[in-house]
Design a protein around this motif. Structure first.
Motif, PDB file in Angstrom:
ATOM      1  N   MET A 275       0.860  -1.172   0.000  1.00  0.00           N
ATOM      2  CA  MET A 275       0.000   0.000   0.000  1.00  0.00           C
ATOM      3  C   MET A 275       0.902   1.229   0.000  1.00  0.00           C
ATOM      4  SD  MET A 275      -2.839   1.179   2.817  1.00  0.00           S
ATOM      5  CE  MET A 275      -4.186   0.203   2.192  1.00  0.00           C
ATOM      6  N   ALA A 276       0.471   2.277  -0.680  1.00  0.00           N
ATOM      7  CA  ALA A 276       1.197   3.550  -0.678  1.00  0.00           C
ATOM      8  C   ALA A 276       0.226   4.646  -0.260  1.00  0.00           C
ATOM      9  CB  ALA A 276       1.772   3.847  -2.055  1.00  0.00           C
ATOM     10  N   PHE A 277       0.700   5.525   0.627  1.00  0.00           N
ATOM     11  CA  PHE A 277      -0.142   6.605   1.121  1.00  0.00           C
ATOM     12  C   PHE A 277       0.718   7.811   1.446  1.00  0.00           C
ATOM     13  CE2 PHE A 277       0.711   3.447   4.402  1.00  0.00           C
ATOM     14  CZ  PHE A 277       1.330   4.189   5.403  1.00  0.00           C
ATOM     15  N   MET A 278       0.066   8.964   1.533  1.00  0.00           N
ATOM     16  CA  MET A 278       0.780  10.204   1.784  1.00  0.00           C
ATOM     17  C   MET A 278       1.353  10.220   3.196  1.00  0.00           C
ATOM     18  SD  MET A 278       0.371  11.441  -1.161  1.00  0.00           S
ATOM     19  CE  MET A 278       1.315  12.929  -0.853  1.00  0.00           C
ATOM     20  N   ASP A 279       2.567  10.728   3.328  1.00  0.00           N
ATOM     21  CA  ASP A 279       3.201  10.903   4.637  1.00  0.00           C
ATOM     22  C   ASP A 279       2.539  12.094   5.334  1.00  0.00           C
ATOM     23  OD1 ASP A 279       5.114  11.695   6.724  1.00  0.00           O
ATOM     24  OD2 ASP A 279       6.482  10.296   5.742  1.00  0.00           O
ATOM     25  N   ILE A 280       2.193  11.938   6.605  1.00  0.00           N
ATOM     26  CA  ILE A 280       1.533  13.034   7.320  1.00  0.00           C
ATOM     27  C   ILE A 280       2.512  14.102   7.799  1.00  0.00           C
ATOM     28  CG2 ILE A 280      -0.463  11.652   8.003  1.00  0.00           C
ATOM     29  CD1 ILE A 280       0.786  11.527  10.850  1.00  0.00           C
ATOM     30  N   ARG A 281       3.820  13.823   7.680  1.00  0.00           N
ATOM     31  CA  ARG A 281       4.854  14.815   7.992  1.00  0.00           C
ATOM     32  C   ARG A 281       5.815  14.882   6.801  1.00  0.00           C
ATOM     33  NH1 ARG A 281       7.127  12.704  13.477  1.00  0.00           N
ATOM     34  NH2 ARG A 281       8.946  13.386  12.339  1.00  0.00           N
ATOM     35  N   PRO A 282       5.352  15.402   5.653  1.00  0.00           N
ATOM     36  CA  PRO A 282       6.164  15.345   4.426  1.00  0.00           C
ATOM     37  C   PRO A 282       7.385  16.249   4.454  1.00  0.00           C
ATOM     38  CG  PRO A 282       4.204  16.658   4.061  1.00  0.00           C
ATOM     39  CD  PRO A 282       4.071  16.064   5.448  1.00  0.00           C
ATOM     40  N   TRP A 283       8.448  15.745   3.851  1.00  0.00           N
ATOM     41  CA  TRP A 283       9.661  16.541   3.660  1.00  0.00           C
ATOM     42  C   TRP A 283       9.485  17.501   2.485  1.00  0.00           C
ATOM     43  CZ3 TRP A 283      12.545  11.338   3.994  1.00  0.00           C
ATOM     44  CH2 TRP A 283      12.775  11.009   5.333  1.00  0.00           C
ATOM     45  N   THR A 284       8.740  17.055   1.463  1.00  0.00           N
ATOM     46  CA  THR A 284       8.407  17.894   0.314  1.00  0.00           C
ATOM     47  C   THR A 284       6.966  17.573  -0.075  1.00  0.00           C
ATOM     48  OG1 THR A 284       9.108  16.257  -1.354  1.00  0.00           O
ATOM     49  CG2 THR A 284      10.802  17.810  -0.569  1.00  0.00           C
ATOM     50  N   SER A 285       6.365  18.426  -0.889  1.00  0.00           N
ATOM     51  CA  SER A 285       5.006  18.177  -1.352  1.00  0.00           C
ATOM     52  C   SER A 285       4.973  16.901  -2.197  1.00  0.00           C
ATOM     53  CB  SER A 285       4.518  19.371  -2.187  1.00  0.00           C
ATOM     54  OG  SER A 285       3.220  19.119  -2.671  1.00  0.00           O
ATOM     55  N   GLY A 286       4.066  16.008  -1.868  1.00  0.00           N
ATOM     56  CA  GLY A 286       3.962  14.742  -2.595  1.00  0.00           C
ATOM     57  C   GLY A 286       4.700  13.588  -1.950  1.00  0.00           C
ATOM     58  N   HIS A 287       5.423  13.833  -0.855  1.00  0.00           N
ATOM     59  CA  HIS A 287       6.166  12.790  -0.136  1.00  0.00           C
ATOM     60  C   HIS A 287       5.173  11.726   0.324  1.00  0.00           C
ATOM     61  CE1 HIS A 287       8.723  11.982   3.786  1.00  0.00           C
ATOM     62  NE2 HIS A 287       8.453  10.856   3.137  1.00  0.00           N
ATOM     63  N   LEU A 288       5.458  10.487  -0.019  1.00  0.00           N
ATOM     64  CA  LEU A 288       4.580   9.398   0.382  1.00  0.00           C
ATOM     65  C   LEU A 288       5.375   8.192   0.837  1.00  0.00           C
ATOM     66  CD1 LEU A 288       4.414   7.147  -2.186  1.00  0.00           C
ATOM     67  CD2 LEU A 288       3.376   9.127  -3.212  1.00  0.00           C
ATOM     68  N   LEU A 289       4.672   7.230   1.404  1.00  0.00           N
ATOM     69  CA  LEU A 289       5.277   6.009   1.935  1.00  0.00           C
ATOM     70  C   LEU A 289       4.714   4.801   1.211  1.00  0.00           C
ATOM     71  CD1 LEU A 289       4.861   6.823   5.738  1.00  0.00           C
ATOM     72  CD2 LEU A 289       6.860   7.270   4.292  1.00  0.00           C
ATOM     73  N   VAL A 290       5.569   3.840   0.940  1.00  0.00           N
ATOM     74  CA  VAL A 290       5.151   2.553   0.384  1.00  0.00           C
ATOM     75  C   VAL A 290       5.462   1.511   1.454  1.00  0.00           C
ATOM     76  CG1 VAL A 290       5.400   0.905  -1.502  1.00  0.00           C
ATOM     77  CG2 VAL A 290       5.751   3.354  -1.941  1.00  0.00           C
ATOM     78  N   VAL A 291       4.440   0.750   1.867  1.00  0.00           N
ATOM     79  CA  VAL A 291       4.605  -0.224   2.945  1.00  0.00           C
ATOM     80  C   VAL A 291       4.099  -1.590   2.503  1.00  0.00           C
ATOM     81  CG1 VAL A 291       4.281   1.591   4.683  1.00  0.00           C
ATOM     82  CG2 VAL A 291       2.363   0.141   4.070  1.00  0.00           C
ATOM     83  N   PRO A 292       4.728  -2.655   2.998  1.00  0.00           N
ATOM     84  CA  PRO A 292       4.141  -3.973   2.780  1.00  0.00           C
ATOM     85  C   PRO A 292       2.888  -4.085   3.647  1.00  0.00           C
ATOM     86  CG  PRO A 292       6.040  -4.163   4.226  1.00  0.00           C
ATOM     87  CD  PRO A 292       5.968  -2.720   3.785  1.00  0.00           C
ATOM     88  N   THR A 293       1.861  -4.733   3.138  1.00  0.00           N
ATOM     89  CA  THR A 293       0.635  -4.872   3.929  1.00  0.00           C
ATOM     90  C   THR A 293       0.829  -5.858   5.074  1.00  0.00           C
ATOM     91  OG1 THR A 293      -0.197  -6.504   2.349  1.00  0.00           O
ATOM     92  CG2 THR A 293      -0.910  -4.215   2.058  1.00  0.00           C
ATOM     93  N   ARG A 294       1.770  -6.783   4.913  1.00  0.00           N
ATOM     94  CA  ARG A 294       2.108  -7.725   5.982  1.00  0.00           C
ATOM     95  C   ARG A 294       3.189  -7.096   6.861  1.00  0.00           C
ATOM     96  NH1 ARG A 294       3.398 -13.542   3.631  1.00  0.00           N
ATOM     97  NH2 ARG A 294       4.049 -12.092   2.047  1.00  0.00           N
ATOM     98  N   HIS A 295       3.029  -7.149   8.164  1.00  0.00           N
ATOM     99  CA  HIS A 295       3.973  -6.496   9.067  1.00  0.00           C
ATOM    100  C   HIS A 295       5.375  -7.096   8.966  1.00  0.00           C
ATOM    101  CE1 HIS A 295       5.187  -4.090  12.495  1.00  0.00           C
ATOM    102  NE2 HIS A 295       5.893  -5.135  12.874  1.00  0.00           N
ATOM    103  N   ALA A 296       6.349  -6.227   8.919  1.00  0.00           N
ATOM    104  CA  ALA A 296       7.769  -6.569   9.028  1.00  0.00           C
ATOM    105  C   ALA A 296       8.419  -5.402   9.749  1.00  0.00           C
ATOM    106  CB  ALA A 296       8.403  -6.783   7.659  1.00  0.00           C
TER     107      ALA A 296
END
Length: 137
Positions: free
Chosen positions: A25-46
């Motif tokens: 899943m990819a979603f916007m970072d709530i504390r972005p370094w720049t406009s459009g900064h987002l995070l890509v995470v595995p849906t399974r915890h690691a």
């Protein structure tokens, strides 16, 4: 376990979702370094890279690459993209669920890596390479 990224991946917490697939899943970072900064995470915890299923890691990077390409070719006028993954406290990891930062860049945006590179000898590089090589499993 109380993991905000697991909560987001499970749709139990709010997020501004950019991409959703079986593994990632990819979603916007709530504390972005720049406009459009987002995070890509595995849906399974690691928690960290050592815990990450290699197929999930491949999916995280593939989606990160796809989003970076979209940022560069889309209307946001992104001039470059940084991909950043912190593994462990010493590396700056704050949320202990693997996540890849996708950071759109433009000239003068104020974000950047800071540090002073060293200049080791070839002998030192070869020795370090040998130590790392012997640790590979």
């Amino acid at each position: 376990m109380n993991c905000i990224f697991c909560e987001i991946a499970g749709r139990r917490s709010d997020a501004s979702i950019v991409y959703e697939g079986d593994r990632v899943m990819a979603f916007m970072d709530i504390r972005p370094w720049t406009s459009g900064h987002l995070l890509v995470v595995p849906t399974r915890h690691a928690t960290g890279l050592a815990d990450l299923d290699p197929a999930d890691g491949a999916a995280v990077f593939a989606v990160g690459q796809r989003i970076a390409t979209a940022l560069r070719n889309g209307p946001m006028r992104t001039e470059g993209v940084n991909l950043f993954l912190a593994d462990g406290v010493a590396a700056g990891q704050e949320v202990f669920h693997v996540h890849l930062h996708v950071v759109p860049r433009t000239a003068g945006d104020g974000f950047g890596l800071r540090g002073v590179p060293s200049s080791p000898s070839r002998i030192a590089l070869d020795q370090t390479a040998g130590v790392i090589r012997s640790s590979l499993t």
